[in-house]
Design a protein around this motif. Structure first.
Motif, PDB file in Angstrom:
ATOM      1  N   CYS A 116       0.847  -1.193   0.000  1.00  0.00           N
ATOM      2  CA  CYS A 116       0.000   0.000   0.000  1.00  0.00           C
ATOM      3  C   CYS A 116       0.880   1.239   0.000  1.00  0.00           C
ATOM      4  O   CYS A 116       2.087   1.156   0.248  1.00  0.00           O
ATOM      5  N   PRO A 117       0.286   2.424  -0.250  1.00  0.00           N
ATOM      6  CA  PRO A 117       1.080   3.652  -0.137  1.00  0.00           C
ATOM      7  C   PRO A 117       1.595   3.801   1.297  1.00  0.00           C
ATOM      8  O   PRO A 117       0.886   3.465   2.249  1.00  0.00           O
ATOM      9  N   ALA A 118       2.803   4.304   1.437  1.00  0.00           N
ATOM     10  CA  ALA A 118       3.406   4.442   2.770  1.00  0.00           C
ATOM     11  C   ALA A 118       2.523   5.258   3.705  1.00  0.00           C
ATOM     12  O   ALA A 118       2.463   5.000   4.905  1.00  0.00           O
ATOM     13  N   PHE A 140      -9.220 -17.646   5.829  1.00  0.00           N
ATOM     14  CA  PHE A 140      -8.014 -17.470   5.028  1.00  0.00           C
ATOM     15  C   PHE A 140      -7.614 -16.000   4.961  1.00  0.00           C
ATOM     16  O   PHE A 140      -8.408 -15.109   5.266  1.00  0.00           O
ATOM     17  N   ALA A 141      -6.383 -15.764   4.520  1.00  0.00           N
ATOM     18  CA  ALA A 141      -5.907 -14.392   4.357  1.00  0.00           C
ATOM     19  C   ALA A 141      -6.848 -13.616   3.433  1.00  0.00           C
ATOM     20  O   ALA A 141      -7.094 -12.425   3.633  1.00  0.00           O
ATOM     21  N   SER A 142      -7.417 -14.308   2.445  1.00  0.00           N
ATOM     22  CA  SER A 142      -8.332 -13.650   1.494  1.00  0.00           C
ATOM     23  C   SER A 142      -9.640 -13.218   2.149  1.00  0.00           C
ATOM     24  O   SER A 142     -10.406 -12.442   1.569  1.00  0.00           O
ATOM     25  N   ASP A 143      -9.940 -13.714   3.360  1.00  0.00           N
ATOM     26  CA  ASP A 143     -11.164 -13.313   4.071  1.00  0.00           C
ATOM     27  C   ASP A 143     -11.023 -11.957   4.757  1.00  0.00           C
ATOM     28  O   ASP A 143     -12.009 -11.394   5.242  1.00  0.00           O
ATOM     29  N   LEU A 144      -9.806 -11.455   4.840  1.00  0.00           N
ATOM     30  CA  LEU A 144      -9.594 -10.140   5.460  1.00  0.00           C
ATOM     31  C   LEU A 144     -10.185  -9.053   4.572  1.00  0.00           C
ATOM     32  O   LEU A 144     -10.017  -9.072   3.349  1.00  0.00           O
ATOM     33  N   VAL A 145     -10.895  -8.113   5.189  1.00  0.00           N
ATOM     34  CA  VAL A 145     -11.448  -6.981   4.444  1.00  0.00           C
ATOM     35  C   VAL A 145     -10.380  -5.899   4.413  1.00  0.00           C
ATOM     36  O   VAL A 145      -9.971  -5.378   5.449  1.00  0.00           O
ATOM     37  N   LEU A 146      -9.920  -5.597   3.204  1.00  0.00           N
ATOM     38  CA  LEU A 146      -8.816  -4.642   3.049  1.00  0.00           C
ATOM     39  C   LEU A 146      -9.338  -3.252   2.688  1.00  0.00           C
ATOM     40  O   LEU A 146     -10.216  -3.121   1.840  1.00  0.00           O
ATOM     41  N   PRO A 147      -8.805  -2.228   3.350  1.00  0.00           N
ATOM     42  CA  PRO A 147      -9.177  -0.858   2.969  1.00  0.00           C
ATOM     43  C   PRO A 147      -8.759  -0.569   1.526  1.00  0.00           C
ATOM     44  O   PRO A 147      -7.962  -1.305   0.931  1.00  0.00           O
ATOM     45  N   GLU A 148      -9.282   0.522   0.998  1.00  0.00           N
ATOM     46  CA  GLU A 148      -8.957   0.933  -0.367  1.00  0.00           C
ATOM     47  C   GLU A 148      -7.454   1.170  -0.510  1.00  0.00           C
ATOM     48  O   GLU A 148      -6.786   1.556   0.445  1.00  0.00           O
TER      49      GLU A 148
END
Length: 197
Positions: free
Chosen positions: A130-132, A153-161
């Motif tokens: 991600c951006p610093a 799984f790691a893919s279940d994590l909700v990632l911010p934009e």
């Protein structure tokens, strides 16, 4: 906001013996590198290092001997994992993308745990890009719906934009293990048995 870190230049003597002498004075050796510039050999006070650890700081503003924005890229600990022996700092621009490890926060009690299952945190952090300027303190994973024998799984994590998962998506980060001896048809009655125990 990035934590401000005061740094001093190390004198010409480098190596294990010099680093040991530096640590005896309450300072930790550090190296700043990246952006196709020469390495800077620095020292940071032990108290400042403790603050970086306490705040889980990923991006720091270096002041003193150098003025740079840097990513805390690596911390080397003693064999007991208590004392920081060395810190690696990487020059960054706040808008450039970096790869960092971020802790996972598991929230809730798993459904399988109420049936006697054993909750196992298989991974405590994942790597992201991600951006610093946008590095999150942690990533949350709600585990209340995890049943007996289920994984997250790691893919279940909700990632911010603007954040991309670097850790493989099929990496198991959380699991509820069935108790030994519990058969499929006994799972329904596990809760009642647990109440009797």
């Amino acid at each position: 906001m990035a934590e401000v870190v005061q740094v001093q230049k190390r004198d010409g003597s480098l190596g294990t013996a010099a680093s040991r002498r530096l640590r005896k004075t309450g300072n930790v050796p550090a190296v700043l590198y990246g952006h196709k510039q020469g390495n800077e050999h620095l020292s940071i006070s032990q108290k400042t290092i403790e603050s970086i650890l306490r705040h889980h700081s990923k991006i720091v503003e270096l002041q003193g001997a150098v003025s740079e924005t840097a990513l805390v890229s690596d911390l080397q600990f003693d064999p007991l994992g208590i004392e920081v022996l060395h810190i690696d700092l990487q020059r960054v621009d706040m808008n450039e993308k970096v790869v960092v490890s971020v802790p996972i926060q598991f929230k809730g009690e798993p459904a399988g745990g109420k049936l006697g299952g054993i909750a196992i945190e298989n991974a405590h952090e994942v790597e992201i890009e991600c951006p610093a300027v946008a590095i999150p303190d942690s990533l949350r994973l709600v585990v209340t719906s995890v049943g007996l024998g289920d994984n997250r799984f790691a893919s279940d994590l909700v990632l911010p934009e603007n954040i991309t998962l670097v850790t493989p998506g099929d990496t198991i980060v959380y699991h509820v293990e069935k108790p030994k001896g519990l058969k499929e048809d006994e799972e329904e009655g596990a809760e009642a048995e647990g109440d009797e125990a």
